[in-house]
Design a protein around this motif. Structure first.
Motif, PDB file in Angstrom:
ATOM      1  N   GLY A  77     -11.911 -25.820   6.986  1.00 13.74           N
ATOM      2  CA  GLY A  77     -12.765 -25.982   8.154  1.00 13.74           C
ATOM      3  C   GLY A  77     -12.736 -24.810   9.110  1.00 13.74           C
ATOM      4  N   SER A  78     -12.000 -23.757   8.754  1.00  7.98           N
ATOM      5  CA  SER A  78     -11.798 -22.627   9.664  1.00  7.98           C
ATOM      6  C   SER A  78     -12.178 -21.310   9.002  1.00  7.98           C
ATOM      7  CB  SER A  78     -10.324 -22.570  10.099  1.00  7.98           C
ATOM      8  OG  SER A  78      -9.920 -23.777  10.691  1.00  7.98           O
ATOM      9  N   LEU A  79     -12.194 -20.267   9.804  1.00  8.53           N
ATOM     10  CA  LEU A  79     -12.333 -18.893   9.335  1.00  8.53           C
ATOM     11  C   LEU A  79     -11.013 -18.175   9.593  1.00  8.53           C
ATOM     12  CD1 LEU A  79     -15.811 -18.101  10.945  1.00  8.53           C
ATOM     13  CD2 LEU A  79     -15.379 -18.851   8.591  1.00  8.53           C
ATOM     14  N   TYR A  80     -10.734 -17.153   8.770  1.00  8.69           N
ATOM     15  CA  TYR A  80      -9.484 -16.401   8.977  1.00  8.69           C
ATOM     16  C   TYR A  80      -9.822 -15.057   9.624  1.00  8.69           C
ATOM     17  CZ  TYR A  80      -4.798 -14.615   8.237  1.00  8.69           C
ATOM     18  OH  TYR A  80      -3.535 -14.112   8.439  1.00  8.69           O
ATOM     19  N   ALA A 102      -5.259 -15.250  12.149  1.00 11.29           N
ATOM     20  CA  ALA A 102      -5.148 -16.664  12.495  1.00 11.29           C
ATOM     21  C   ALA A 102      -6.336 -17.440  11.953  1.00 11.29           C
ATOM     22  CB  ALA A 102      -5.070 -16.830  14.016  1.00 11.29           C
ATOM     23  N   TRP A 103      -6.131 -18.737  11.739  1.00 10.56           N
ATOM     24  CA  TRP A 103      -7.224 -19.640  11.382  1.00 10.56           C
ATOM     25  C   TRP A 103      -7.920 -20.051  12.674  1.00 10.56           C
ATOM     26  CZ3 TRP A 103      -8.730 -19.802   6.580  1.00 10.56           C
ATOM     27  CH2 TRP A 103      -7.815 -19.530   5.560  1.00 10.56           C
ATOM     28  N   VAL A 104      -9.217 -19.774  12.771  1.00 13.05           N
ATOM     29  CA  VAL A 104      -9.940 -19.977  14.015  1.00 13.05           C
ATOM     30  C   VAL A 104     -11.140 -20.888  13.784  1.00 13.05           C
ATOM     31  CG1 VAL A 104      -9.217 -17.722  14.889  1.00 13.05           C
ATOM     32  CG2 VAL A 104     -11.413 -17.939  13.699  1.00 13.05           C
ATOM     33  N   GLU A 105     -11.543 -21.555  14.843  1.00 12.46           N
ATOM     34  CA  GLU A 105     -12.739 -22.367  14.808  1.00 12.46           C
ATOM     35  C   GLU A 105     -13.971 -21.471  14.696  1.00 12.46           C
ATOM     36  OE1 GLU A 105     -13.247 -25.768  14.839  1.00 12.46           O
ATOM     37  OE2 GLU A 105     -11.089 -25.791  14.393  1.00 12.46           O
ATOM     38  N   ARG A 145     -16.751 -11.122  15.483  1.00 10.24           N
ATOM     39  CA  ARG A 145     -15.325 -11.299  15.758  1.00 10.24           C
ATOM     40  C   ARG A 145     -14.463 -10.697  14.656  1.00 10.24           C
ATOM     41  NH1 ARG A 145     -13.497 -17.229  16.869  1.00 10.24           N
ATOM     42  NH2 ARG A 145     -15.141 -17.791  15.377  1.00 10.24           N
ATOM     43  N   ALA A 146     -14.871 -10.909  13.412  1.00 13.25           N
ATOM     44  CA  ALA A 146     -14.092 -10.378  12.291  1.00 13.25           C
ATOM     45  C   ALA A 146     -14.098  -8.855  12.291  1.00 13.25           C
ATOM     46  CB  ALA A 146     -14.648 -10.922  10.978  1.00 13.25           C
ATOM     47  N   ILE A 147     -15.262  -8.260  12.554  1.00 16.99           N
ATOM     48  CA  ILE A 147     -15.349  -6.796  12.602  1.00 16.99           C
ATOM     49  C   ILE A 147     -14.512  -6.249  13.745  1.00 16.99           C
ATOM     50  CG2 ILE A 147     -16.897  -4.836  12.967  1.00 16.99           C
ATOM     51  CD1 ILE A 147     -19.117  -6.538  11.646  1.00 16.99           C
ATOM     52  N   ALA A 148     -14.586  -6.890  14.912  1.00 20.56           N
ATOM     53  CA  ALA A 148     -13.810  -6.428  16.065  1.00 20.56           C
ATOM     54  C   ALA A 148     -12.315  -6.459  15.763  1.00 20.56           C
ATOM     55  CB  ALA A 148     -14.120  -7.287  17.286  1.00 20.56           C
ATOM     56  N   ALA A 149     -11.865  -7.514  15.070  1.00 24.17           N
ATOM     57  CA  ALA A 149     -10.446  -7.611  14.720  1.00 24.17           C
ATOM     58  C   ALA A 149     -10.037  -6.506  13.758  1.00 24.17           C
ATOM     59  CB  ALA A 149     -10.166  -8.982  14.098  1.00 24.17           C
ATOM     60  N   ALA A 150     -10.879  -6.254  12.737  1.00 23.01           N
ATOM     61  CA  ALA A 150     -10.561  -5.198  11.769  1.00 23.01           C
ATOM     62  C   ALA A 150     -10.585  -3.821  12.428  1.00 23.01           C
ATOM     63  CB  ALA A 150     -11.551  -5.249  10.609  1.00 23.01           C
ATOM     64  N   ARG A 151     -11.533  -3.609  13.340  1.00 26.48           N
ATOM     65  CA  ARG A 151     -11.639  -2.324  14.035  1.00 26.48           C
ATOM     66  C   ARG A 151     -10.404  -2.071  14.908  1.00 26.48           C
ATOM     67  NH1 ARG A 151     -14.318   1.767  12.461  1.00 26.48           N
ATOM     68  NH2 ARG A 151     -12.285   2.733  12.782  1.00 26.48           N
ATOM     69  N   LYS A 152     -10.001  -3.097  15.653  1.00 26.97           N
ATOM     70  CA  LYS A 152      -8.815  -2.946  16.503  1.00 26.97           C
ATOM     71  C   LYS A 152      -7.567  -2.712  15.663  1.00 26.97           C
ATOM     72  CE  LYS A 152      -6.193  -5.199  20.191  1.00 26.97           C
ATOM     73  NZ  LYS A 152      -6.075  -6.410  21.056  1.00 26.97           N
ATOM     74  N   ALA A 153      -7.454  -3.436  14.547  1.00 24.54           N
ATOM     75  CA  ALA A 153      -6.286  -3.276  13.680  1.00 24.54           C
ATOM     76  C   ALA A 153      -6.221  -1.873  13.083  1.00 24.54           C
ATOM     77  CB  ALA A 153      -6.309  -4.321  12.568  1.00 24.54           C
ATOM     78  N   PHE A 154      -7.386  -1.285  12.820  1.00 23.26           N
ATOM     79  CA  PHE A 154      -7.379   0.077  12.275  1.00 23.26           C
ATOM     80  C   PHE A 154      -7.119   1.114  13.362  1.00 23.26           C
ATOM     81  CE2 PHE A 154      -9.243   4.092  10.896  1.00 23.26           C
ATOM     82  CZ  PHE A 154      -8.606   4.252   9.677  1.00 23.26           C
TER      83      PHE A 154
END
Length: 490
Positions: free
Chosen positions: A13-16, A20-23, A54-63
């Motif tokens: 029911g979530s996205l990763y 984290a598993w998020v709504e 949101r997923a792109i922002a997380a990957a961008r920040k992590a890089f």
């Protein structure tokens, strides 16, 4: 009461995203349908453009800010080895999911999964075997030069439904070793592999944002391709979708690897037994119900052997047991979706209308009134310019084409827009090599489908751009940086 199949996933029911598993932002869901029963197996969120953002922002920040790109290659290799061990522990879960999503035989899953595990181990080994930095002699009068191979950045990995666990590995493993961060976009038909990998990333403590997993339809998927924060798209899928993705990426000068369609020929020479060739080709066409881009779907034979080859293939297909992919006696399961079954049936009808000779198959098996089953099908005398001879079907349908001589066989083999895979059936290896040099194909094998991701896999012409697997598969996630110094560094 019939027992419902087990769904071995914890967070459907979530996205990763961002570790984290998020709504999901989206309230829409995608039903994953069991290809054998046509019943809903499980459901996942249908990510929207905001979720992709949101997923792109997380990957961008992590890089840009996270520790992952700054680890040594040896440190990242240790993580890949840990992933390999975790994947090995989930094989039984993949057996529960993959056949229901796509129709692959449960008995085949373990073999394929061993290749997946070895993929992560192989790229871990390149941490020491590959030269990520090398000294070169400057040509402009400087004293010292280097080529440093650095990660390309944020990667969008778009995974197809037919072999998601393997194709995800051939993208994620080299990307992670290189130091990239990844947004995995799963196919709506088969998101299970992506969810398993997200659970593994969560369990082993992969740094936040390094691996993000979402499932989405076309509009949200295109947002991933268009976003300037994504440095590279690694896509496996149809040529039509690849053309659109390539056009978008060309507009913003982004990197890409495109592994696309095929209409791969098998040239059977006069020294190879027709019955043996038919046995090998028919058995391979039953794997994953013919839903393989590298499948040898065009069989090219000398004119005088054409009828014998058609008869031999029909005989092989007549022995195939079709049914439940979990039944150990089954040799051919269903295709993945209702849409895919309709596509295969449409092409069978096109073959009839074009005048090709239907020798076996062509419909739904009489004993199966539910599930997306198609009989293995063989047509003879398929014209080179016909749709049946030119277009990728992605199902268990073979086209036999007669040739006047070897030159004509090579002409027929090359006479499509594709150039992914090919085979030459003969006992003379030197002959195969000579013919291989004349075939416009990314892979040419002897006496069978020899597509080899361990060496490198990809196509000529409209079968794609770049290579996956092998050293070339790692180089696709690296940028060369030239460093020229006045003196050697101390």
């Amino acid at each position: 009461m019939k027992t419902l199949p087990r769904v071995p996933l914890s967070s459907t029911g979530s996205l990763y995203i961002d570790g984290a598993w998020v709504e999901p932002h989206s309230t829409a869901t995608i039903d994953v349908i069991d290809s054998t029963t046509e019943q809903v197996f499980y459901s996942v969120p249908d990510a929207d453009v905001d979720d992709i953002d949101r997923a792109i922002a997380a990957a961008r920040k992590a890089f840009d800010e996270g520790p992952w790109p700054r680890l040594s290659h040896a440190e990242r290799a240790e993580v890949l080895l840990t992933i390999a061990e975790a994947v090995e522990q989930r094989i039984d879960d993949v057996v529960e999911i993959w056949p229901r999503e796509t129709g692959i035989l449960a008995s085949s899953v373990g073999v394929v999964m061993q290749e997946v595990i070895e993929t992560y181990r192989y790229y871990a080994g390149l941490a020491t075997d590959f030269a990520f930095a090398e000294e070169v002699a400057p040509t402009n009068g400087a004293a010292f030069g280097m080529i440093v191979k650095e990660p390309v950045g944020v990667v969008g990995a778009i995974i197809p439904w037919n072999s998601p666990m393997g194709l995800l590995a051939w993208k994620v493993a080299p990307a992670l070793l290189a130091g990239c961060t990844v947004v995995v976009k799963c196919s709506p038909e088969a998101p299970g592999a992506g969810y398993i990998m997200a659970e593994i990333a969560d369990t082993i403590g992969l740094p936040p944002g390094v691996l993000n997993v979402v499932t989405a339809e076309r509009e949200a998927s295109e947002a991933l391709v268009r976003d300037p924060r994504v440095d590279k798209i690694a896509f496996t899928g149809s040529t039509e979708a690849g053309k659109r993705i390539g056009g978008i990426l060309g507009g913003r000068i982004a990197r890409s690897s495109l592994e696309l369609g095929g209409k791969s020929p098998a040239i059977v020479l006069d020294d190879f037994d027709v019955a043996d060739a038919a046995r090998i080709i028919a058995a391979a066409e039953c794997f994953l119900s013919g839903q393989i881009c590298a499948s040898l779907t065009r069989v090219i034979v000398p004119e005088e052997r054409h009828d014998a080859m058609v008869a031999a293939l029909a005989e092989e297909f007549s022995r195939v047991t079709i049914g439940d992919p979990y039944d150990p006696t089954t040799r051919l399961g269903p295709v993945a979706t209702a849409r895919q079954r309709a596509r295969v049936q449409d092409y069978i009808e096109i073959g009839r209308q074009e005048g090709a000779e239907l020798a076996y198959g062509g419909g739904r098996p009489a004993h199966l009134d539910s599930g997306w089953f198609v009989e293995p099908t063989v047509f003879g005398r398929v014209a080179v310019e016909s749709r049946l001879g030119q277009e990728e079907i992605f199902g268990p349908v073979l086209a036999v084409q007669p040739a006047r001589d070897l030159d004509d066989a090579i002409r027929i083999a090359n006479a499509t827009e594709f150039g992914l895979n090919a085979a030459v059936f003969t006992h003379d290896s030197a002959r195969v090599l000579a013919i291989a040099r004349r075939l416009h194909s990314g892979t040419v094998g002897q006496n069978g489908n020899r597509a080899d991701f361990g060496i490198g896999f990809g196509g000529f012409k409209r079968s794609g751009i770049g290579r996956e697997g092998g050293v070339a598969g790692l180089q696709a996630y690296l940028e060369n940086k030239t460093v020229v110094l006045d003196a050697p560094p101390t």
